[in-house]
Write an enzyme that holds these catalytic residues in place. Structure first.
Site, PDB file in Angstrom:
ATOM      1  N   TYR A 144     -25.487  54.056  20.206  1.00 37.68           N
ATOM      2  CA  TYR A 144     -24.297  54.356  19.400  1.00 37.68           C
ATOM      3  C   TYR A 144     -23.349  53.160  19.367  1.00 37.68           C
ATOM      4  O   TYR A 144     -22.903  52.712  18.310  1.00 37.68           O
ATOM      5  CB  TYR A 144     -23.594  55.583  19.994  1.00 37.68           C
ATOM      6  CG  TYR A 144     -22.261  55.906  19.365  1.00 37.68           C
ATOM      7  CD1 TYR A 144     -22.182  56.571  18.152  1.00 37.68           C
ATOM      8  CD2 TYR A 144     -21.072  55.542  20.000  1.00 37.68           C
ATOM      9  CE1 TYR A 144     -20.952  56.869  17.575  1.00 37.68           C
ATOM     10  CE2 TYR A 144     -19.842  55.836  19.435  1.00 37.68           C
ATOM     11  CZ  TYR A 144     -19.785  56.496  18.227  1.00 37.68           C
ATOM     12  OH  TYR A 144     -18.565  56.782  17.662  1.00 37.68           O
ATOM     13  N   GLY A 272     -22.141  57.419  33.388  1.00 33.91           N
ATOM     14  CA  GLY A 272     -21.638  56.461  32.388  1.00 33.91           C
ATOM     15  C   GLY A 272     -20.200  56.698  31.954  1.00 33.91           C
ATOM     16  O   GLY A 272     -19.670  55.955  31.128  1.00 33.91           O
TER      17      GLY A 272
HETATM   18  C1  UD2 Z   1     -15.261  58.734  23.755  1.00 33.38           C
HETATM   19  C2  UD2 Z   1     -15.960  59.094  22.474  1.00 33.38           C
HETATM   20  C3  UD2 Z   1     -17.375  58.601  22.504  1.00 33.38           C
HETATM   21  C4  UD2 Z   1     -17.442  57.126  22.851  1.00 33.38           C
HETATM   22  C5  UD2 Z   1     -16.681  56.869  24.158  1.00 33.38           C
HETATM   23  C6  UD2 Z   1     -16.595  55.392  24.461  1.00 33.38           C
HETATM   24  C7  UD2 Z   1     -15.015  61.163  21.610  1.00 33.38           C
HETATM   25  C8  UD2 Z   1     -15.236  62.616  21.415  1.00 33.38           C
HETATM   26  N1  UD2 Z   1     -15.993  60.528  22.281  1.00 33.38           N
HETATM   27  O1  UD2 Z   1     -15.842  59.406  24.843  1.00 33.38           O
HETATM   28  O2  UD2 Z   1     -17.962  58.803  21.233  1.00 33.38           O
HETATM   29  O3  UD2 Z   1     -16.863  56.392  21.786  1.00 33.38           O
HETATM   30  O4  UD2 Z   1     -15.332  57.349  24.024  1.00 33.38           O
HETATM   31  O5  UD2 Z   1     -15.949  55.184  25.669  1.00 33.38           O
HETATM   32  O6  UD2 Z   1     -14.051  60.582  21.158  1.00 33.38           O
HETATM   33  N2  UD2 Z   1     -14.896  65.894  29.704  1.00 33.38           N
HETATM   34  C9  UD2 Z   1     -14.889  66.980  30.586  1.00 33.38           C
HETATM   35  N3  UD2 Z   1     -15.414  68.161  30.143  1.00 33.38           N
HETATM   36  C10 UD2 Z   1     -15.928  68.320  28.884  1.00 33.38           C
HETATM   37  C11 UD2 Z   1     -15.916  67.211  28.005  1.00 33.38           C
HETATM   38  C12 UD2 Z   1     -15.386  66.011  28.450  1.00 33.38           C
HETATM   39  O7  UD2 Z   1     -14.445  66.859  31.731  1.00 33.38           O
HETATM   40  O8  UD2 Z   1     -16.372  69.426  28.564  1.00 33.38           O
HETATM   41  C13 UD2 Z   1     -14.342  64.622  30.188  1.00 33.38           C
HETATM   42  C14 UD2 Z   1     -15.325  63.482  30.030  1.00 33.38           C
HETATM   43  O9  UD2 Z   1     -16.207  63.406  31.113  1.00 33.38           O
HETATM   44  C15 UD2 Z   1     -14.368  62.292  29.934  1.00 33.38           C
HETATM   45  C16 UD2 Z   1     -13.133  62.873  29.241  1.00 33.38           C
HETATM   46  O10 UD2 Z   1     -13.230  64.283  29.393  1.00 33.38           O
HETATM   47  O11 UD2 Z   1     -14.028  61.823  31.206  1.00 33.38           O
HETATM   48  C17 UD2 Z   1     -13.066  62.564  27.771  1.00 33.38           C
HETATM   49  O12 UD2 Z   1     -14.307  62.938  27.195  1.00 33.38           O
HETATM   50  P1  UD2 Z   1     -14.610  62.809  25.626  1.00 33.38           P
HETATM   51  O13 UD2 Z   1     -16.039  63.159  25.442  1.00 33.38           O
HETATM   52  O14 UD2 Z   1     -13.593  63.523  24.838  1.00 33.38           O
HETATM   53  O15 UD2 Z   1     -14.353  61.278  25.321  1.00 33.38           O
HETATM   54  P2  UD2 Z   1     -14.914  59.937  25.993  1.00 33.38           P
HETATM   55  O16 UD2 Z   1     -13.745  59.044  26.177  1.00 33.38           O
HETATM   56  O17 UD2 Z   1     -15.771  60.199  27.158  1.00 33.38           O
END
Ligand code: UD2
Length: 309
Positions: A144, A272
């Site tokens: 991605y 990750g």
């Molecule tokens: C974001 C982007 C992803 C990629 C990444 C790059 C979104 C939705 N995703 O991921 O596409 O660009 O940045 O770094 O914008 N979490 C929980 N429980 C859940 C879901 C998430 O604890 O059910 C945590 C997750 O592990 C993370 C945080 O919430 O620590 C944010 O998660 P996310 O999936 O919204 O976004 P991110 O920053 O991981």
């Protein structure tokens, strides 16, 4: 009235953009409804084409029959996990379809005013540079991120090498109305909202101390329009709030706003997952953009919206 094409226009950010532009523009949306929903654009007057952006024959015909002024390229397979599971298929969407359109515009000398590609903070990977500037090192760790980075560079190169009016943005953690919560990799605030609304248990990966730069979709839409219309250079802008908030703090503010308690089950940190994320948005501020929505106001608006649906 400008003619605007939004690929991925039935999705989360695309449909919010379409709502913001529809009164003063003639809008065409191409979306295969893989993540987008027709309901997202049901209340606005747009030309909707249910098509895949990989259908090059269709896309070429659409471009040759319409003199689009602005093209906002938001169509993508936005799930990082999906790109790891299906690298070739997601590559076709996240990279090949983009080059195909750029090449068609170049060869046919289509008189567009701007082509805007939407990249991601994923390109920065896990390097320690902090906060992330557009000039920070990149480390695309997944198919991605590789595709987003490559498409972003292609977009900029088509501007630098061939003079096409192109520009790109890198989204940080966007949240707000119409975000689809249905995948485990959906934006965390859409998942939290769904859990709060339905009294379901939210799985928090880690201890909640991980930080993110959460930006309300209303500000993202304002930034997209500003970048597309008020700049000239083929370059890339971070699109974020410029703030940094621990996930657990966001949850507590949201509980406070909604008057609901989120049931949380803690699990191991996701493989990750990055611990800290924050953008430097001085480049975006340099073109006159200022975020309008504080996290609190954004969350209030998002919760109010969710009570109406
Ligand atoms: C974001 C982007 C992803 C990629 C990444 C790059 C979104 C939705 N995703 O991921 O596409 O660009 O940045 O770094 O914008 N979490 C929980 N429980 C859940 C879901 C998430 O604890 O059910 C945590 C997750 O592990 C993370 C945080 O919430 O620590 C944010 O998660 P996310 O999936 O919204 O976004 P991110 O920053 O991981």
């Amino acid at each position: 009235m400008a003619k605007v094409l939004i690929t991925g226009g039935a999705g989360f950010i695309g449909s919010n953009l379409a709502h913001a532009l529809v009164d003063e523009n003639d809008i065409t949306i191409v979306d295969n409804l893989s993540m987008g929903k027709k309901e997202n654009i049901a209340d606005i007057d747009v030309h909707f084409c249910e098509h895949d952006v990989c259908d090059t024959k269709f896309m070429h015909q659409l471009l040759s029959e319409n003199n689009f002024d602005y093209i906002y390229y938001l169509a993508a397979v936005s799930s990082v996990a999906d790109s790891v599971a299906r690298p070739l298929e997601t590559h076709r969407v996240n990279q090949e379809s983009v080059i195909d359109i750029l090449e068609y515009i170049r060869l046919k000398k289509l008189p567009i005013k701007r082509f805007l590609f939407t990249s991601s903070a994923a390109v920065y990977g896990n390097l320690p540079d902090f906060p992330k500037k557009e000039t920070s090192h990149v480390q695309p760790l997944t198919p991605y991120a590789v595709d987003k980075y490559a498409s972003e560079r292609f977009t900029i190169d088509y501007g630098r090498l061939y003079g096409l009016p192109t520009v790109a943005v890198r989204f940080f953690n966007v949240y707000g109305p119409r975000q689809n919560p249905d995948s485990p990799y959906s934006g965390v605030l859409s998942i939290i909202t769904k859990c709060m609304k339905n009294n379901q248990i939210f799985t928090l990966y880690g201890d909640g101390s991980q930080t993110r730069d959460f930006v309300y979709v209303g500000d993202v839409v304002r930034a997209l329009i500003k970048v597309a219309t008020d700049t000239n250079e083929p370059t890339v802008y971070n699109v974020a709030d410029g703030g940094e908030t621990p996930l657990i703090d966001v949850i507590h503010s949201y509980e406070d706003i909604s008057g609901k308690r989120l049931k949380i089950e803690f699990k191991e940190t996701r493989n990750g997952d990055i611990t800290k994320s924050k953008a430097d948005i001085s480049k975006l501020r340099g073109i006159g953009f200022k975020p309008k929505w504080t996290l609190r106001e954004g969350l209030k608006q998002y919760w109010a919206y969710n009570l109406t649906i």
